[in-house]
Design an enzyme around this catalytic site. Structure first.
Site, PDB file in Angstrom:
ATOM      1  N   ASP A 152       0.808  -1.224   0.000  1.00  0.00           N
ATOM      2  CA  ASP A 152       0.000   0.000   0.000  1.00  0.00           C
ATOM      3  C   ASP A 152       0.842   1.274   0.000  1.00  0.00           C
ATOM      4  O   ASP A 152       1.824   1.402   0.706  1.00  0.00           O
ATOM      5  CB  ASP A 152      -0.966   0.032   1.190  1.00  0.00           C
ATOM      6  CG  ASP A 152      -1.899   1.220   1.072  1.00  0.00           C
ATOM      7  OD1 ASP A 152      -2.544   1.354   0.021  1.00  0.00           O
ATOM      8  OD2 ASP A 152      -1.964   2.029   2.017  1.00  0.00           O
ATOM      9  N   ASN A 278      -4.985   9.631  -1.952  1.00  0.00           N
ATOM     10  CA  ASN A 278      -4.718   8.741  -3.066  1.00  0.00           C
ATOM     11  C   ASN A 278      -5.405   7.393  -2.841  1.00  0.00           C
ATOM     12  O   ASN A 278      -5.088   6.728  -1.870  1.00  0.00           O
ATOM     13  CB  ASN A 278      -3.199   8.542  -3.185  1.00  0.00           C
ATOM     14  CG  ASN A 278      -2.803   7.841  -4.465  1.00  0.00           C
ATOM     15  OD1 ASN A 278      -3.604   7.713  -5.378  1.00  0.00           O
ATOM     16  ND2 ASN A 278      -1.577   7.374  -4.512  1.00  0.00           N
ATOM     17  N   ASP A 305      -8.457   3.960   5.483  1.00  0.00           N
ATOM     18  CA  ASP A 305      -7.171   4.451   4.962  1.00  0.00           C
ATOM     19  C   ASP A 305      -6.683   5.627   5.812  1.00  0.00           C
ATOM     20  O   ASP A 305      -6.198   6.631   5.288  1.00  0.00           O
ATOM     21  CB  ASP A 305      -7.251   4.833   3.476  1.00  0.00           C
ATOM     22  CG  ASP A 305      -5.861   4.932   2.849  1.00  0.00           C
ATOM     23  OD1 ASP A 305      -4.851   4.634   3.528  1.00  0.00           O
ATOM     24  OD2 ASP A 305      -5.772   5.320   1.663  1.00  0.00           O
TER      25      ASP A 305
HETATM   26  O1  DOR Z   1      -3.777   8.796   0.629  1.00  0.00           O
HETATM   27  C1  DOR Z   1      -2.984   7.897   0.850  1.00  0.00           C
HETATM   28  N1  DOR Z   1      -2.116   7.948   1.872  1.00  0.00           N
HETATM   29  N2  DOR Z   1      -2.979   6.867   0.045  1.00  0.00           N
HETATM   30  C2  DOR Z   1      -2.061   5.912   0.125  1.00  0.00           C
HETATM   31  O2  DOR Z   1      -2.122   5.013  -0.644  1.00  0.00           O
HETATM   32  C3  DOR Z   1      -0.971   6.012   1.103  1.00  0.00           C
HETATM   33  C4  DOR Z   1      -1.374   6.801   2.261  1.00  0.00           C
HETATM   34  C5  DOR Z   1      -0.239   7.194   3.136  1.00  0.00           C
HETATM   35  O3  DOR Z   1       0.595   6.337   3.474  1.00  0.00           O
HETATM   36  O4  DOR Z   1      -0.185   8.355   3.532  1.00  0.00           O
HETATM   37 ZN    ZN Z   2      -3.309   2.926  -0.793  1.00  0.00          ZN
HETATM   38 ZN    ZN Z   3      -3.340   3.320   2.639  1.00  0.00          ZN
END
Ligand code: DOR
Ligand code: ZN
Ligand code: ZN
Length: 426
Positions: A152, A278, A305
């Site tokens: 991820d 993201n 997330d």
């Molecule tokens: O918005 C996001 N933040 N998407 C991701 O895939 C990683 C995550 C992060 O680690 O901050």
């Molecule tokens: Zn992600």
């Molecule tokens: Zn993530």
């Protein structure tokens, strides 16, 4: 310590049960579940007007520990989880170092035990250093305690490497949690590619960036037999692809984050870092398709997330800010407000997507309120309305575009192993 939860509406997907019942907990176990229970308990909770659900399970959080603890650490992340109603969370491996050794897995497991506020299940990285080249030793990582594998933050772009990883994951019964992003197509994009991006003079991320890898990963799951879980789906076509893959008998599940079903690109009012995540906020039609997918049970899981960053990092324009917003302490309210109150999801479906289904994805004996099970429980008042205030967050991360929003749905108590680990009154 024994605990009696009185007068609440018990919502237990495992038994398709939704009725007013009292629950008696002793020795950390659900002992009794009856109407008007007459029993002596060390502590009584009045859950009148509240939903009593199995403790929530978040398949997708970032606790930034080890290495990036100015953003979050396992103790503050665990406190945020408890405040959000979560009794189990899966923490992603993009830490410093990344989670690619048994030692780092053990570090997380131990530190989480010390915090004692939520079950923290580490997710192992797919490749060494998350560099996309060399597949990690999943067997050793599993022995140390990982619950799944993921890269991820990015996708493993080399399909041969990913296929090898999926085969091994299938052999070991480890779910594969996929972040779908064709990095070669991103070309510096910071938000969705649309008229809003043009108006703000920002580079865009098209739906194809996600869809191409989602399609590839589904095909690889079909070929390898791996259990594929698509993280943070944001596009209309990802929903269609999951629907088709399921019809084809492929072992795939889909996850939606509260920000993707609560906001769309129209809600971006300014070029601010707190609107940057993201995958990005998409168009209205994508958001509506995600909601429909949740309603139709094509989409199985709501996860946050939770991506904490410092104020310095996020209080910048989108070109400079890192991707990600926090989610643990707003997830219940956003789900209640935008899905349950609007009639898109039943309370039962909420419990399924936030607890029962995530447990099934992991293959763990949680997510139920059956008698004899470990007492991981959340008590939620669906009708309590309040204003989101980041200053009340237990998380170090205050980065969310929902600060100041009026929402319904308040976590009143979180109970872990029969112990109250969070109460909104204390
Ligand atoms: O918005 C996001 N933040 N998407 C991701 O895939 C990683 C995550 C992060 O680690 O901050
Ligand atoms: Zn992600
Ligand atoms: Zn993530």
């Amino acid at each position: 310590m024994s605990l009696l939860i009185k007068n609440g509406t018990v919502i237990n997907p495992a038994e398709n049960q939704m009725e007013k019942l009292d629950i008696f907990v002793d020795d950390g176990i659900i002992q009794k579940k009856e109407k008007n229970l007459e029993v002596n308990a060390d502590r009584v909770i009045d859950a009148e007007g509240c939903y009593v659900m199995p403790g929530l399970i978040d398949l997708h959080v970032h606790f930034r520990d080890p290495g990036l603890t100015y953003k979050e650490d396992i103790a503050t992340g665990s406190a945020a989880a408890a405040a959000g109603g979560f009794t189990t969370v899966c923490c992603m491996p993009n830490t410093k170092p990344v989670v690619d050794s048994p030692e780092t897995v053990t570090y997380i497991v131990e530190k989480a035990k010390e915090a004692g506020l939520t079950n923290v299940l580490p997710v192992g990285a797919v490749t060494k250093g998350m560099l996309g080249k060399e597949v990690n030793d999943f067997e050793a990582l599993k022995k140390a305690g990982i619950c799944a594998i993921s890269e991820d933050g990015k996708s493993v772009m080399d399909s041969a490497v990913y296929r090898k990883a999926m085969k091994e994951a299938a052999r070991l019964g480890l779910p594969v949690m996929a972040h779908c992003e064709d990095i070669n197509l991103v070309e510096g994009g910071v938000m969705n590619m649309d008229a809003k991006a043009e108006a703000l003079g920002l580079k865009g991320i098209s739906n194809a960036v996600e869809d191409i890898i989602a399609a590839r990963d589904i095909l690889l799951a079909k070929e390898t037999g791996a259990k594929l879980h698509l993280c943070h789906c944001s596009t209309r076509d990802s929903v269609t692809m999951i629907q088709e893959a399921k019809a084809d008998g492929i072992d795939v599940t889909g996850e939606v984050c509260p920000h993707h079903f609560s906001m769309c690109t129209e809600d971006i009012t300014a070029n601010e870092g707190n609107f940057k995540m993201n995958p990005p906020l998409r168009e209205r039609e994508d958001m509506e398709t995600l909601v429909q997918g949740l309603h139709d049970n094509v989409m199985d899981v709501i996860s946050t997330d939770h991506a904490p960053h410092s104020a310095e990092e996020k209080n910048q324009v989108m070109e400079k800010s890192p991707f990600g917003i926090v989610g643990l302490e707003t997830s219940v309210a956003l789900t209640m407000t935008n899905l349950v109150k609007t009639g898109k999801l039943t309370p039962m479906q909420m419990a399924e997507k936030m607890s029962y289904n995530p447990a099934k994805v992991l293959g763990i004996d949680k997510g139920t309120l059956n008698i004899g099970k470990v007492a991981d429980i959340v008590v939620i008042n669906p009708d309590e309305t309040y204003v989101v205030d980041v200053n009340t967050f237990k998380s170090k991360g205050k980065n969310t575009p929902f600060d100041g929003a009026t929402v319904s749905g308040k976590v009143k108590y979180t109970i872990l192993n029969g112990k109250i680990v969070y109460s909104d009154a204390e």
